[in-house]
Scaffold this motif. Structure first.
Motif, PDB file in Angstrom:
ATOM      1  N   GLY A  15       0.705   0.305  -8.247  1.00  0.00           N
ATOM      2  CA  GLY A  15      -0.472   0.001  -7.405  1.00  0.00           C
ATOM      3  C   GLY A  15      -1.506  -0.117  -7.993  1.00  0.00           C
ATOM      4  O   GLY A  15      -1.925  -0.448  -9.312  1.00  0.00           O
ATOM      5  N   ASP A  16      -2.780  -0.014  -7.216  1.00  0.00           N
ATOM      6  CA  ASP A  16      -4.012  -0.227  -7.774  1.00  0.00           C
ATOM      7  C   ASP A  16      -4.595   0.204  -9.047  1.00  0.00           C
ATOM      8  O   ASP A  16      -5.317  -0.324  -9.818  1.00  0.00           O
ATOM      9  CB  ASP A  16      -5.240   0.490  -6.787  1.00  0.00           C
ATOM     10  CG  ASP A  16      -5.127  -0.430  -5.205  1.00  0.00           C
ATOM     11  OD1 ASP A  16      -5.522   0.106  -4.389  1.00  0.00           O
ATOM     12  OD2 ASP A  16      -4.243  -1.426  -5.530  1.00  0.00           O
ATOM     13  N   THR A  36       3.515  -5.523  -5.946  1.00  0.00           N
ATOM     14  CA  THR A  36       2.739  -4.305  -6.307  1.00  0.00           C
ATOM     15  C   THR A  36       2.373  -4.986  -7.833  1.00  0.00           C
ATOM     16  O   THR A  36       2.657  -5.643  -8.412  1.00  0.00           O
ATOM     17  CB  THR A  36       3.677  -3.119  -6.280  1.00  0.00           C
ATOM     18  OG1 THR A  36       2.733  -1.878  -6.430  1.00  0.00           O
ATOM     19  CG2 THR A  36       4.839  -3.131  -7.116  1.00  0.00           C
ATOM     20  N   ARG A  54       0.923   4.285   2.632  1.00  0.00           N
ATOM     21  CA  ARG A  54       1.785   4.117   3.783  1.00  0.00           C
ATOM     22  C   ARG A  54       2.902   5.012   3.973  1.00  0.00           C
ATOM     23  O   ARG A  54       3.337   5.173   2.882  1.00  0.00           O
ATOM     24  CB  ARG A  54       1.863   2.917   4.274  1.00  0.00           C
ATOM     25  CG  ARG A  54       0.706   1.912   4.597  1.00  0.00           C
ATOM     26  CD  ARG A  54       0.609   0.472   4.577  1.00  0.00           C
ATOM     27  NE  ARG A  54       0.944   0.135   6.066  1.00  0.00           N
ATOM     28  CZ  ARG A  54       1.523  -0.985   6.616  1.00  0.00           C
ATOM     29  NH1 ARG A  54       1.431  -1.919   5.572  1.00  0.00           N
ATOM     30  NH2 ARG A  54       1.919  -1.227   7.717  1.00  0.00           N
ATOM     31  N   ASP A  87       1.037  -1.225  -0.030  1.00  0.00           N
ATOM     32  CA  ASP A  87      -0.112  -0.054   0.163  1.00  0.00           C
ATOM     33  C   ASP A  87       0.892   1.236   0.016  1.00  0.00           C
ATOM     34  O   ASP A  87       1.536   1.542   0.995  1.00  0.00           O
ATOM     35  CB  ASP A  87      -0.845   0.090   1.140  1.00  0.00           C
ATOM     36  CG  ASP A  87      -1.630   1.182   1.326  1.00  0.00           C
ATOM     37  OD1 ASP A  87      -1.749   1.906   0.472  1.00  0.00           O
ATOM     38  OD2 ASP A  87      -2.454   1.202   2.446  1.00  0.00           O
TER      39      ASP A  87
END
Length: 318
Positions: A313-314, A236, A216, A213
């Motif tokens: 990431g996402d 990731t 963070r 994440d």
């Protein structure tokens, strides 16, 4: 001579068994998990403790469910005076815990009551601890809640991974057990009850915990990466592809860049923004379908096309 049954399974347990043998105890039986398929060919592979036991001609029993009567009775048939466990991997029934005259003791890789459960080494690093240790305790039916016999601290360095800390703790556990058993047999240890209010838990790592994440802090992400190395390994996403991240460094950088953004590409790494002013430089990774490699090797090949400003990431998941 005291008859000991040893119960353990993975690499962590093997030095503990080796120490018992070295110290001259009568290890009358070893109980470990069944052989499991490993590798691409899924070949049945014996656990490390079985391999160690067979080197010394010690009988091995591999129950699938130790709590079943017909299976734990096989252990009782060894007539143990003391049962020693270390990362066995199954919960023992009351009948086993109460049978040996000197009890059933466990070598656990944390300073109990902190980090009860199956992944204490991972969580010690994930939580950024600077020390952990070994606890030898009486076993109880409740998870890692038995009375404490002895403990020893083990420092955690900034560079430690689960792998390096695992090896330190395994050696420390074997030595502490060697020091503890004579005192136990002589009745020179006063067990200490655990403080339930201070108990924390380190349950087995789940798949969703492996994903980084980037929102963070850099410190947390750094601990996340080393806290899952060499297993199960943090990951990731980059443009729909999984990157396993094996190693990283912390770098001070601007906190204005959106987390997960590639801020800089240098010869030996890929610098990624986080949720604070500590960026992460990826120094070792494993792109999907590839071998583990240094960032330098990666950037000389397919990674040469990695551009500053793209994201991990996402948002890139498909």
């Amino acid at each position: 001579m005291v008859r000991i049954v040893f119960m353990g399974t993975p690499d962590f347990s093997a030095p503990v068994l080796r120490q018992l043998i070295h110290d001259g105890y009568d290890v009358v039986g070893v109980v470990t998990q069944p052989d499991k398929p490993k590798g691409r060919k899924r070949e049945l592979t014996p656990p490390p403790v079985k391999v160690e036991a067979e080197k010394h001609g010690i009988p091995v029993w591999q129950p699938t469910k130790i709590r079943e009567k017909e299976q734990y009775e096989r252990v009782l048939a060894f007539k143990p005076d003391l049962i020693v466990t270390a990362a066995f991997g199954q919960i023992l029934p009351k009948e086993l815990l109460e049978a040996p005259p000197y009890g059933c003791i466990n070598v656990h890789a944390s300073l109990l009551p902190e980090l009860r459960g199956g992944a204490p080494i991972h969580y010690a690093i994930l939580q950024g601890k600077t020390k952990t240790g070994i606890t030898i305790m009486y076993m109880a039916e409740k998870l890692d809640a038995g009375d404490i016999l002895t403990q020893v601290e083990v420092p955690i360095t900034e560079d430690d991974t689960v792998g390096t800390l695992h090896d330190k703790l395994s050696i420390a556990g074997a030595k502490l057990l060697s020091d503890t058993i004579p005192l136990l047999l002589q009745g020179k240890i006063t067990p200490i009850r655990q403080d339930e209010e201070k108990a924390t838990f380190a349950y087995n790592i789940k798949r969703e915990q492996e994903k980084i994440d980037w929102t963070r802090t850099g410190e947390e992400i750094y601990n996340h990466i080393r806290g899952l190395n060499p297993w199960p390994v943090a990951y990731t996403m980059y443009q729909g592809q999984i990157w396993k991240i094996w190693r990283s460094e912390k770098i001070r950088a601007s906190s204005q860049t959106q987390p997960g953004t590639i801020m800089e590409v240098v010869n030996d790494g890929i610098v990624v923004a986080t949720g604070n002013d500590i960026a992460i430089k990826i120094t070792e990774l494993q792109p999907a379908g590839k071998k583990r490699m240094s960032a330098e090797q990666f950037l000389r090949g397919a990674g040469a096309a990695i551009a500053i400003g793209t994201k991990l990431g996402d948002e890139n998941e498909t």
